[in-house]
Write a protein that holds these residues in place. Structure first.
Motif, short mmCIF file in Angstrom:
data_model
loop_
_atom_site.label_atom_id
_atom_site.label_comp_id
_atom_site.label_asym_id
_atom_site.label_seq_id
_atom_site.Cartn_x
_atom_site.Cartn_y
_atom_site.Cartn_z
N ASN A 29 6.73 3.99 9.22
CA ASN A 29 8.09 3.56 8.85
C ASN A 29 9.15 4.07 9.82
N ALA A 30 8.84 5.14 10.58
CA ALA A 30 9.75 5.57 11.64
C ALA A 30 9.81 4.49 12.73
N ALA A 31 8.65 3.95 13.08
CA ALA A 31 8.60 2.88 14.08
C ALA A 31 9.28 1.62 13.57
N LEU A 32 9.10 1.33 12.29
CA LEU A 32 9.77 0.18 11.68
C LEU A 32 11.29 0.31 11.78
N GLU A 33 11.78 1.49 11.47
CA GLU A 33 13.24 1.70 11.51
C GLU A 33 13.78 1.51 12.92
N PHE A 34 13.09 2.05 13.91
CA PHE A 34 13.55 1.92 15.29
C PHE A 34 13.52 0.46 15.74
N ALA A 35 12.44 -0.25 15.39
CA ALA A 35 12.30 -1.64 15.83
C ALA A 35 13.36 -2.54 15.20
N VAL A 36 13.65 -2.32 13.91
CA VAL A 36 14.56 -3.21 13.19
C VAL A 36 16.02 -2.85 13.42
N THR A 37 16.34 -1.57 13.39
CA THR A 37 17.76 -1.18 13.48
C THR A 37 18.25 -0.97 14.92
N THR A 38 17.38 -0.54 15.81
CA THR A 38 17.79 -0.27 17.19
C THR A 38 17.44 -1.42 18.12
N LEU A 39 16.18 -1.83 18.13
CA LEU A 39 15.75 -2.92 19.01
C LEU A 39 16.12 -4.29 18.46
N GLU A 40 16.34 -4.36 17.15
CA GLU A 40 16.72 -5.61 16.48
C GLU A 40 15.71 -6.73 16.77
#
Length: 337
Positions: A196-207
């Motif tokens: 879920n850390a990777a999910l958060e980075f992908a969705v909120t930062t990398l969009e």
């Protein structure tokens, strides 16, 4: 093949030279044919030899030009075909050699006995990547060194036989990836994890615009999940992790009680993918983007025994997610074989 064609051309050229030789012979003979004029009682002209008319010389010149032009055309035609065939043979030879090198490379990795040999082969692969990929696309890789803008996040199993970049051809910069046992996504309430850390980075930062969860056939993680006894507590990290797929396991047991254990595992491999897609909706920053149409959730299943791939998309409007129960609907199903 090329030599047989060249032999035919040589024969043809020889025949053309023969024609020209015959022409010279024909001209020499007919130059000396006597030309007789009828005689009468009033005047008599003896037979004499006349020279060949001038227009025949022009005709002869035209004929020689035509033959030479024809020879040039034929030679050019066969020369082009030779070049084309040579290039085809060269391409086929290159592909065959490339395939042989790849097979040899795989065998070498499997047969390499020591650590030095393994890293030596790895070094060769890196240098091959650098020389044949990186240097040829230097501008692209230099741009990637400054920023990344992937359209996909991929969650796949850690199984060594299932590499998304190989199977689906993802190139550097195209997909943000995380791999874990059985490609599972835990619920948000289960607490922090690397997934879920990777999910958060992908969705909120990398969009990213798409999240793809890829499962596969003969998954040992799912098999382990199906074997776990409910009333037995385990200290195994693997067992504790795969219990994130317990809901998928219960659904599988209810739907496939009449099937063999192997068939139940195949069913759960796909059911766990859909459960992971539903679990992602428990994260508010994912649900909001899916609801607004900025993010799509997809499932994929790779069968490496038959080399087929199934792809589908979660239909958000048909899904129900709550504490008591959850249900899902999928759409846009495709089967690639």
């Amino acid at each position: 093949m090329a030599w047989s064609i060249r032999s035919r051309v040589s024969s043809f050229l020889g025949s053309e030279v023969g024609v020209m030789g015959s022409l010279f012979h024909w001209d020499t003979c007919w130059r000396t044919v006597p030309f007789s004029v009828p005689t009468n009682s009033s005047s008599a002209v003896s037979s004499r030899t006349r020279p060949w008319p001038k227009f025949v010389s022009i005709l002869k010149l035209f004929w020689f030009s035509y033959v030479n032009f024809s020879l040039i055309l034929w030679f050019s035609y066969f020369q082009m075909n030779w070049a084309r065939m040579d290039s085809c043979y060269a391409a086929a030879s290159f592909k065959e050699k490339q395939s042989e090198n790849k097979d040899t490379d795989v065998r070498n990795m499997a047969e390499a006995g020591g650590e030095h040999a393994l890293f030596g082969l790895m070094k060769q692969r890196f240098l091959s990547f650098k020389n044949h990929k990186y240097m040829k696309e230097l501008e692209h890789f230099q741009a990637l060194s400054k920023a990344q803008y992937p359209k996909f996040m991929v969650i796949a199993c850690a199984d060594s036989r299932v590499c998304p970049s190989n199977i689906l051809g993802f190139q550097p910069g195209e997909a943000f990836m995380i791999r874990n046992i059985a490609n599972l996504v835990p619920l948000m309430k289960n607490g922090p994890s690397e997934c879920n850390a990777a999910l958060e980075f992908a969705v909120t930062t990398l969009e990213v615009e798409n999240i793809l969860v890829i499962g596969h056939s003969s998954c040992a993680g799912i098999e382990n999940l199906m074997k776990i006894q409910e009333d037995v507590e385990s200290r195994s990290f693997i067992n504790k992790w795969v219990t994130n797929g317990n809901v998928a396991k219960l659904r599988t047991k209810a739907a496939t009680a009449h099937l063999s254990f192997a068939q139940q595992c195949r069913f759960c491999e796909k059911e766990s993918i859909n459960q992971s897609l539903l679990n992602m909706l428990s994260y508010p920053w994912i649900e909001d983007k899916v609801r607004s149409g900025l993010l799509s959730l997809h499932g994929g299943y790779y069968n490496f025994s038959s080399c087929t791939f199934e792809k589908w998309t979660l239909d958000f409007n048909g899904c129900t997610v709550n504490e008591e129960s959850s249900s899902y609907v999928i759409k846009e199903q495709e089967f690639w074989s």
